[in-house]
Write an enzyme that holds these catalytic residues in place. Sequence first.
Site, PDB file in Angstrom:
ATOM      1  N   HIS A 164       0.832  -1.219   0.000  1.00 33.97           N
ATOM      2  CA  HIS A 164       0.000   0.000   0.000  1.00 33.97           C
ATOM      3  C   HIS A 164       0.860   1.260   0.000  1.00 33.97           C
ATOM      4  CE1 HIS A 164      -3.228  -2.803   1.290  1.00 33.97           C
ATOM      5  NE2 HIS A 164      -2.270  -3.298   2.047  1.00 33.97           N
ATOM      6  N   SER A 285      14.769  21.491 -16.934  1.00 31.77           N
ATOM      7  CA  SER A 285      13.584  22.295 -17.203  1.00 31.77           C
ATOM      8  C   SER A 285      14.030  23.602 -17.820  1.00 31.77           C
ATOM      9  CB  SER A 285      12.839  22.554 -15.897  1.00 31.77           C
ATOM     10  OG  SER A 285      12.067  23.729 -15.992  1.00 31.77           O
ATOM     11  N   LYS A 291      16.042  21.673 -11.794  1.00 25.58           N
ATOM     12  CA  LYS A 291      15.364  20.414 -12.097  1.00 25.58           C
ATOM     13  C   LYS A 291      16.199  19.405 -12.855  1.00 25.58           C
ATOM     14  CE  LYS A 291      11.145  19.945 -12.141  1.00 25.58           C
ATOM     15  NZ  LYS A 291      10.198  19.230 -11.311  1.00 25.58           N
ATOM     16  N   GLU A 298       9.638   8.088 -17.419  1.00 28.71           N
ATOM     17  CA  GLU A 298       8.298   8.662 -17.604  1.00 28.71           C
ATOM     18  C   GLU A 298       7.756   8.340 -18.997  1.00 28.71           C
ATOM     19  OE1 GLU A 298       7.657  12.814 -15.891  1.00 28.71           O
ATOM     20  OE2 GLU A 298       9.818  12.589 -15.804  1.00 28.71           O
TER      21      GLU A 298
END
Length: 465
Positions: A164, A285, A291, A298
């Site tokens: 979980h 970024s 970043k 992804e």
Amino acid sequence: MSDNQLANKSQAWSALFSEPMSELVKRYTASVFFDKRLWKADIEGSLAHAEMLAAQGILAAEDHAAIQRGMAQIREEIEAGRFEWKLDLEDVHLNIEARLTEIVGLAGKRLHTGRSRNDQVATDVRLWLRGEIDEIAQLLTALQLALVDVAEQNAETILPGFTHLQVAQPVAFGHHLLAYVEMFARDAERMADVRRRVNRLPLGAAALAGTSYPLDRERVARTLGMEAVCQNSLDAVSDRDFAIEFSAAAALVMVHVSRLSEELILWMSQSFGFIDLADRFCTGSSIMPQKKNPDVPELARGKSGRVVGHLMGLITLMKGQPLAYNKDNQEDKEPLFDTVDTLKDTLRIFAEMAAGITVKPEAMERAAMRGYATATDLADYLVKKGLPFRDAHEVVAHAVKTAIAEGRDLSALSLDALKAFDARIEADVFDVLSLRGSLNARNILGGTAPDQVRAQVARHRARLA
Ligand code: ARG
């Protein structure tokens, strides 16, 4: 049929057609701009067919020789990028056959004896897919080996295991990675299994009913290295279940990649900080200078949606088709091609990326410490001292509650404090409460103890060698 005639498809069919096809319909029905990628399989299939026709006395030896010569030239032309693909000739099959006829004349027109594009295309797709499956199998092996390497280096590295997404029990990071090796191993098995059903020969089914020529289908299958001959002509030309089950196997690979991606992304986030990915797999970024984004995992997670989508497309394409061949089946190619391309690129990039993972063991261990990951071990300790498991569970819940209130780990409570929960607790409890003690204790086949991880690493290496 002269080349001039072939250049106008409406006439290429027969004298039956009295008006030319509109440009829009030509574009709508043509597949050459994507199915030309089947050219190698198309030539291989044609050569096997011609060889058999000659052996059966259906094709003269000179014609067979001419076809071989013409195909060799076409192969060169395509490889050199000199072959002129014509939209007017609809697909890869008609393009190659027309060029063959241009080069060798009448012999080229005899090649199609006892054959239809229906059994031809089914054969081509199978031959092509068989080759791709073999490459995918190698890429799956490479990815597994890359993961096994990282797993071996991390047989002792402690990671909080989650259920979980809540800290559950400590596991070895190597054990965690080997879970993915198991998934990819099953993927490889599935691919090998699908290959057996891909590797069957439709040629000889002709348009749908078989042919009146005495073809030797077994011979063609042997020439092409196929394991069997499709036993029903209607089925041979029409079913694409082999492509569908390949897509299903590919979708599962991508689902496994996607799960791994999700973990890499989480682990690399500041909140976890468990790993770092090499810069070459990340991007920055344009606005936030700090970043570093895990773009590759992804994208892989995103691309898994695309491959699952292709499976849906293919299976829906098949549904509702009456026997035998229908032009619907031309739509099998783009999803299949894209599935193969996406899968191969993804596997390649993941094998490289796995090798470039930087592990941060302290951060992993700190996270494992925060979640009372050894609570089950304390319960097991009490069970070994005679307490029924349910009661032990209750005792430990109280201990955890106290530890939370005091803001410390179970192992940081004093022996006296622990004894207050159950008098059976003694000084040896602290080994049990340590993360490493917990890890070492799970020394059972399939468990997370470092010895087990190392044994699995050895098994995988032997299996993948
Ligand atoms: N381009 C076609 C396909 O991919 C080849 C078979 C065409 N057969 C036909 N009868 N029109 O399915």
